[in-house]
Design an enzyme around this catalytic site. Structure first.
Site, PDB file in Angstrom:
ATOM      1  N   HIS A  49     -47.334  27.086   5.388  1.00  0.00           N
ATOM      2  CA  HIS A  49     -46.193  26.387   5.992  1.00  0.00           C
ATOM      3  C   HIS A  49     -46.307  26.337   7.513  1.00  0.00           C
ATOM      4  O   HIS A  49     -46.232  25.269   8.131  1.00  0.00           O
ATOM      5  CB  HIS A  49     -44.900  27.109   5.572  1.00  0.00           C
ATOM      6  CG  HIS A  49     -43.662  26.638   6.263  1.00  0.00           C
ATOM      7  ND1 HIS A  49     -42.915  25.561   5.812  1.00  0.00           N
ATOM      8  CD2 HIS A  49     -43.017  27.101   7.363  1.00  0.00           C
ATOM      9  CE1 HIS A  49     -41.872  25.392   6.606  1.00  0.00           C
ATOM     10  NE2 HIS A  49     -41.909  26.314   7.558  1.00  0.00           N
ATOM     11  N   HIS A  70     -40.368  20.460  11.728  1.00  0.00           N
ATOM     12  CA  HIS A  70     -40.249  20.780  10.306  1.00  0.00           C
ATOM     13  C   HIS A  70     -40.198  19.518   9.442  1.00  0.00           C
ATOM     14  O   HIS A  70     -40.655  19.528   8.295  1.00  0.00           O
ATOM     15  CB  HIS A  70     -39.029  21.659  10.050  1.00  0.00           C
ATOM     16  CG  HIS A  70     -39.324  23.119  10.250  1.00  0.00           C
ATOM     17  ND1 HIS A  70     -39.367  23.702  11.502  1.00  0.00           N
ATOM     18  CD2 HIS A  70     -39.637  24.105   9.369  1.00  0.00           C
ATOM     19  CE1 HIS A  70     -39.680  24.980  11.377  1.00  0.00           C
ATOM     20  NE2 HIS A  70     -39.854  25.255  10.094  1.00  0.00           N
ATOM     21  N   HIS A 117     -43.746  18.643   8.959  1.00  0.00           N
ATOM     22  CA  HIS A 117     -44.276  19.501   7.894  1.00  0.00           C
ATOM     23  C   HIS A 117     -43.920  18.950   6.529  1.00  0.00           C
ATOM     24  O   HIS A 117     -44.777  18.853   5.637  1.00  0.00           O
ATOM     25  CB  HIS A 117     -43.728  20.919   8.027  1.00  0.00           C
ATOM     26  CG  HIS A 117     -43.866  21.721   6.758  1.00  0.00           C
ATOM     27  ND1 HIS A 117     -42.933  21.667   5.735  1.00  0.00           N
ATOM     28  CD2 HIS A 117     -44.836  22.558   6.319  1.00  0.00           C
ATOM     29  CE1 HIS A 117     -43.329  22.427   4.732  1.00  0.00           C
ATOM     30  NE2 HIS A 117     -44.477  22.984   5.063  1.00  0.00           N
ATOM     31  N   ASP A 162     -44.933  28.749  12.615  1.00  0.00           N
ATOM     32  CA  ASP A 162     -43.550  28.452  12.247  1.00  0.00           C
ATOM     33  C   ASP A 162     -42.624  28.766  13.416  1.00  0.00           C
ATOM     34  O   ASP A 162     -41.732  27.982  13.767  1.00  0.00           O
ATOM     35  CB  ASP A 162     -43.172  29.276  11.018  1.00  0.00           C
ATOM     36  CG  ASP A 162     -41.986  28.715  10.255  1.00  0.00           C
ATOM     37  OD1 ASP A 162     -41.610  27.547  10.487  1.00  0.00           O
ATOM     38  OD2 ASP A 162     -41.428  29.442   9.423  1.00  0.00           O
TER      39      ASP A 162
END
Length: 363
Positions: A271, A254, A257, A171
């Protein structure tokens, strides 16, 4: 538009600090509504309860149902209202943090966030990511303020499985690249303005800390010890990445993702594991030089982050699945449009396949 940087009211990190949670929480309210998992309660519930008792606070523990969804948020707010609690405390991982922040927001209460893992940059942000009850991304809930207190006990975090720390590195890996892309396009950040030099410096420091201490921290945690490298990575994953992404901006990684959440095969991944591969896709999308891509590939492989579709559970995936991921990642309003170029689903699809090919060749 103004340059804006935002942050939690207080960030506390140190060994044994969970024993002081009552002291840190009491100025915000004397009746704490604590959201925690059953396993989390078994690990730290007694310690937390004793700290609140010593501080003279009433405490109610509520078990988390597992998903930061609208139904779960509404359930918990009703519980809080019925109890008359005056402060929300979220103890656990990213989805507990996001749920606690959302509940506190709708209830008009302060919130204390206590990570038991360094697996995401959610603790410090004024953001909750909302999913369906089945775990599919739905929307970002932008909150009017960051948490009042973020409390990180490094003894607790370093005892969590190493995979969670590594996921947090995944992340955090995106932080600098997304912030730089946002700066290059002069896009607005999650803080509601343009990027500050301070946010970009923090984002860069986050990336440099990962490269210098990531592998050392992983090895230490695998051996159940907390070293200076572990302390540095916990701060990078939690604070540097948290401030860096929020006041630096989100872009391609992101959004990629979020696109992968439409593929059920990826739901078992954390995540940060999906964000790490999204970072590679973003670098391909912006045609970064090979030296930069190889540096990121080296880091991911050294700590065990995904670099191929197979690593995400999508070996020999139907092209229609990858196409659906690309389309979900590039819908209007997604953060991928903060990239300093026009982005389409076709370009994202090509970048995903190319990133996968690079990862396979590099292995």
């Amino acid at each position: 538009m103004a340059n804006i940087i935002i942050a939690p009211g207080k960030y506390i990190q140190g060994q044994g600090e969970l024993s002081n949670i009552g002291t840190y929480t009491r100025p915000l309210g004397e009746h704490a509504f604590v959201l925690i998992s059953k396993s989390g309660y078994q690990r730290v519930g007694g310690q937390v309860e004793e700290s609140f008792r010593t501080a003279g606070c009433t405490v109610h523990f509520e078990y988390f149902n597992g998903e930061c969804s609208k139904n779960e948020i509404n359930r918990l707010k009703s519980q809080l209202d019925e109890l008359g609690a005056t402060v929300v405390v979220g103890i656990g991982g990213g989805k507990i943090h996001d749920t606690s922040k959302a509940v506190a927001h709708y209830a008009g209460k302060p919130v204390v966030i206590v990570p038991t893992i360094a697996g995401t940059d959610a603790p410090c942000s004024a953001l909750s990511v909302i999913y369906s009850d089945e775990g599919v991304f739905e929307e970002y809930l932008w909150l009017p303020a960051n948490p009042n207190v973020v409390l990180v006990d490094t003894d607790v975090v370093s005892k969590a499985p190493a995979r969670l720390l590594v996921s947090g590195m995944g992340d955090a890996l995106a932080t600098y690249f997304e912030a730089q892309a946002t700066a290059d396009s002069n896009a607005s950040t999650c803080a509601g303005g343009k990027i500050t030099n301070a946010a970009l410096v923090l984002a860069r420091a986050c990336y440099e800390t990962l490269l210098s201490d990531g592998l050392k921290a992983k090895l230490a945690v695998e051996n159940h010890v907390c070293t200076k490298a572990v302390e540095n990575i916990i701060e990078a994953n939690t604070y540097l990445s948290g401030i860096g992404f929020e006041s630096g901006g989100l872009a391609g990684a992101h959004a990629i993702h979020n696109g992968f959440t439409v593929a059920p095969e990826t739901h078992s991944l954390y995540h940060g594991e999906k964000v790490a591969f999204g970072t590679l896709v973003q670098l391909v999308l912006q045609n970064a030089d090979m030296e930069q891509i190889e540096e990121v590939l080296d880091f991911c492989m050294s700590v065990g982050l995904p670099t191929t579709l197979a690593d995400l559970g999508l070996a020999d995936a139907d092209p229609k699945v990858i196409r659906a991921v690309a389309e979900a990642a590039s819908v209007p309003g997604e953060t991928i449009h903060n990239m300093p170029m026009e982005v389409t689903a076709d370009k994202v699809y090509a970048a995903i396949l190319t990133a996968d090919a690079l990862g396979r060749q590099y292995k």
